[in-house]
Design a protein around this motif. Structure first.
Motif, short mmCIF file in Angstrom:
data_model
loop_
_atom_site.label_atom_id
_atom_site.label_comp_id
_atom_site.label_asym_id
_atom_site.label_seq_id
_atom_site.Cartn_x
_atom_site.Cartn_y
_atom_site.Cartn_z
N LEU A 186 -48.26 -81.83 -26.52
CA LEU A 186 -47.91 -81.99 -27.94
C LEU A 186 -49.10 -82.64 -28.62
N VAL A 187 -49.64 -81.96 -29.62
CA VAL A 187 -50.84 -82.46 -30.29
C VAL A 187 -50.60 -82.52 -31.78
N GLY A 188 -51.40 -83.34 -32.44
CA GLY A 188 -51.18 -83.61 -33.85
C GLY A 188 -51.89 -82.70 -34.81
N THR A 189 -52.88 -81.94 -34.32
CA THR A 189 -53.61 -81.03 -35.21
C THR A 189 -53.76 -79.67 -34.55
N ALA A 190 -53.99 -78.67 -35.37
CA ALA A 190 -54.19 -77.32 -34.88
C ALA A 190 -55.61 -76.86 -35.17
N THR A 191 -56.53 -77.80 -35.26
CA THR A 191 -57.87 -77.48 -35.74
C THR A 191 -58.67 -76.64 -34.76
N GLU A 192 -58.38 -76.75 -33.44
CA GLU A 192 -59.18 -75.98 -32.49
C GLU A 192 -58.89 -74.50 -32.58
N SER A 193 -57.63 -74.15 -32.80
CA SER A 193 -57.24 -72.76 -32.62
C SER A 193 -56.68 -72.10 -33.87
N GLY A 194 -56.81 -72.75 -35.02
CA GLY A 194 -56.36 -72.10 -36.23
C GLY A 194 -54.86 -71.95 -36.29
N ALA A 195 -54.40 -70.76 -36.68
CA ALA A 195 -52.97 -70.57 -36.94
C ALA A 195 -52.19 -70.15 -35.71
N ASN A 196 -52.86 -69.84 -34.59
CA ASN A 196 -52.16 -69.26 -33.45
C ASN A 196 -51.57 -70.33 -32.54
N PHE B 229 -47.87 -72.93 -31.89
CA PHE B 229 -46.45 -73.13 -32.17
C PHE B 229 -46.27 -74.49 -32.83
N VAL B 230 -45.56 -74.50 -33.94
CA VAL B 230 -45.28 -75.72 -34.67
C VAL B 230 -43.92 -76.26 -34.22
N VAL B 231 -43.84 -77.58 -33.98
CA VAL B 231 -42.59 -78.21 -33.60
C VAL B 231 -42.34 -79.41 -34.51
N ASP B 232 -41.09 -79.79 -34.61
CA ASP B 232 -40.71 -80.96 -35.39
C ASP B 232 -40.85 -82.18 -34.50
N TYR B 233 -41.79 -83.05 -34.85
CA TYR B 233 -42.05 -84.24 -34.04
C TYR B 233 -41.63 -85.47 -34.85
N PHE B 234 -40.37 -85.86 -34.70
CA PHE B 234 -39.82 -87.01 -35.42
C PHE B 234 -40.06 -86.89 -36.92
N GLY B 235 -39.81 -85.69 -37.43
CA GLY B 235 -39.89 -85.48 -38.87
C GLY B 235 -41.24 -85.08 -39.40
N TYR C 199 -47.82 -79.69 -32.72
CA TYR C 199 -48.15 -78.35 -32.21
C TYR C 199 -48.17 -78.36 -30.69
N LEU C 200 -47.77 -77.24 -30.10
CA LEU C 200 -47.92 -77.07 -28.66
C LEU C 200 -49.38 -76.72 -28.38
N ALA C 201 -49.97 -77.42 -27.42
CA ALA C 201 -51.40 -77.28 -27.17
C ALA C 201 -51.75 -75.90 -26.67
N GLN C 202 -52.75 -75.30 -27.30
CA GLN C 202 -53.23 -73.99 -26.89
C GLN C 202 -54.22 -74.10 -25.73
N SER D 125 -61.81 -84.41 -39.81
CA SER D 125 -60.54 -83.98 -39.23
C SER D 125 -60.61 -83.92 -37.71
N TYR D 126 -61.80 -84.08 -37.16
CA TYR D 126 -62.00 -84.06 -35.71
C TYR D 126 -62.39 -85.44 -35.18
N ASN D 127 -62.14 -86.48 -35.96
CA ASN D 127 -62.65 -87.80 -35.60
C ASN D 127 -62.25 -88.25 -34.20
N SER D 128 -60.99 -88.06 -33.82
CA SER D 128 -60.54 -88.55 -32.51
C SER D 128 -61.23 -87.81 -31.38
N TYR D 129 -61.54 -86.55 -31.60
CA TYR D 129 -62.25 -85.74 -30.60
C TYR D 129 -63.73 -86.14 -30.54
N LEU D 130 -64.32 -86.32 -31.71
CA LEU D 130 -65.77 -86.56 -31.77
C LEU D 130 -66.18 -87.97 -31.38
#
Length: 434
Positions: free
Chosen positions: A159-169, A171-177, A181-184, A384-389
């Protein structure tokens, strides 16, 4: 009461000994003077003989779970050369319903939709079960090879907070409101862990929200991910991949399942044949501006590797930068007039196995400034990639890695026409149950 004896161990028991078997009624054959019960457990089949002193009604229906206590007797015609006579049969469940597929037949002849709809039962068939034993052996070989080479197994979030690596492809999930996203891919995390352990690997699910409806795509599959530091370039990564694939092949070769299925385990060459992407396009007669290899190109390259090198494998390196993720390291000297900047080709590769893409990998960027430039070139904000970078701000070695699709590997090994045939509970465009 004797301890439980497994079917595979029955042949080692001296005749005349009393044994206790437990398993499923695999087959019940009623003849005029005798009834045969073939019992199935996790290790194989055992034959039990019910003589006229007993009655056929003693033998429950197929797939009923039973315990059998009886005497071991030699019989060259029985599995393993022995059978159990004078049995006492005790059902451990209610009488089972007739299964939706005939599990006692040597081959599972049910249509694929029937197998998938009744997967919990269809996977009981010995030949089908052996397919996942091939997968399990592959995992042992994967882990064993990497453990011996100083790698550390890691587990990263799905379960990840951003979809920046893979764009729109994704799955979006409801995470406590709020959306998650499910990690690609575990790509970002395994790179960061190189900064901790230098060499890491992971076995886990990945999720692709791509509406593929083909025999080689799933929405969820098992990815065997590897990342290693202090590489010179992608060829170092490819060398590790070679050792990993060889370890997986050896483990499959040594498994009993390979023999039972008649699997032709590939011989892994000392070095994979390697083609540059541009040369691969020329070899298959594709236009020089093609951005990727089509399935028919992969098949043609597989045939070429087998004919020219006697190899079931061929690596294609130097894929266009435009078709690779932003973290991919460019091929030095492939820019305009050989100058740095705007490189056309990448230090990445795909490994084809019997004409099908099995592995994607390569060298990654490792300098913070290069990441900022690559992200900005995509028109995105590096913030938007701060935690990764963050890892790259604090020193990361030259590194690279790869990912192997487990189900594709197994499907290719056993000659399955559809990847769903080797996936116990596949998830695809249409299927979410069972």
């Amino acid at each position: 009461m004797p301890v439980r004896t497994l079917a595979r161990d029955l042949s080692a028991v001296p005749p005349g000994s009393v044994v206790r078997l437990q398993g499923w009624v695999h087959r019940r054959r009623e003849l005029a003077t005798v009834t045969f019960l073939v019992l199935r457990d996790r290790t194989g089949l055992a034959q039990v003989v019910v003589r006229p002193s007993g009655t056929p009604s003693q033998v429950p229906p197929e797939e009923t779970v039973v315990e059998v206590t009886g005497t071991v007797s030699a019989n060259p015609q029985a599995p393993g050369g022995v059978e159990v006579t004078e049995p006492v049969i005790t059902p451990l469940t209610d009488a089972a319903e007739t299964p939706p597929v005939e599990l006692w037949r040597p081959a599972l002849n049910a249509a694929l939709p029937t197998m998938l709809d009744h997967a919990a039962i269809a996977w009981r068939h010995p030949a089908q079960k052996a397919r996942w034993e091939i997968a399990a052996a592959s995992l042992r070989g994967f882990r064993g090879t990497l453990d011996a080479a100083g790698f550390t197994e890691v587990c990263t979030p799905k379960l990840v907070g951003t979809a920046t690596e893979s764009g729109a492809n994704v799955f979006v999930v409801d995470y406590f409101g709020r959306p998650a996203y499910l990690a690609q891919s575990p790509q970002f995390y395994k790179q960061q862990m190189v900064g901790v352990f230098e060499r890491v690997y992971e076995v886990g699910p990945v999720f692709r929200a791509e509406p593929h409806d083909t025999v080689r795509h799933l929405a969820e599959y098992r990815s065997l991910d590897v990342e290693l530091g202090f590489v010179r370039d992608h060829r170092d990564v490819l060398a590790v991949l070679r050792e990993v694939v060889a370890g997986m092949a050896d483990a499959v070769r040594n498994s009993g399942a390979a023999g039972r299925l008649g699997v032709e385990v590939p011989e892994v060459p000392a070095q994979f044949p390697v083609l540059h992407f541009a040369d691969a396009l020329e070899l298959v007669g594709a236009p020089s501006d093609e951005p990727d290899l089509a399935p028919e190109h992969e098949r043609a390259l597989g045939e070429w590797a087998l004919a020219e090198h006697g190899s079931d494998f061929v690596a294609v390196e130097g894929y266009p930068m435009a078709k690779r993720p932003f973290y991919t390291h460019p091929e030095p000297g492939s820019g305009p007039d050989g100058q740095p900047g705007g490189e056309r080709w990448s230090n990445s590769f795909d490994l084809l196995f019997r004409g099908l893409e099995l592995v994607t990998g390569g060298q990654r960027l490792h300098r913070y400034a290069d990441y900022v430039a690559a992200i900005e070139a995509r028109g995105e904000d590096p913030a938007s990639y701060n935690s990764y970078l963050e890892a790259f701000k604090h020193g990361m070695p030259p590194h690279g890695g790869f990912a192997i699709g487990l189900e594709r590997w197994v499907a290719r090994l056993v000659g399955a026409a559809n990847i769903r045939e080797v996936t116990p509970f596949p998830r695809d465009l249409h299927r979410l149950v069972p």
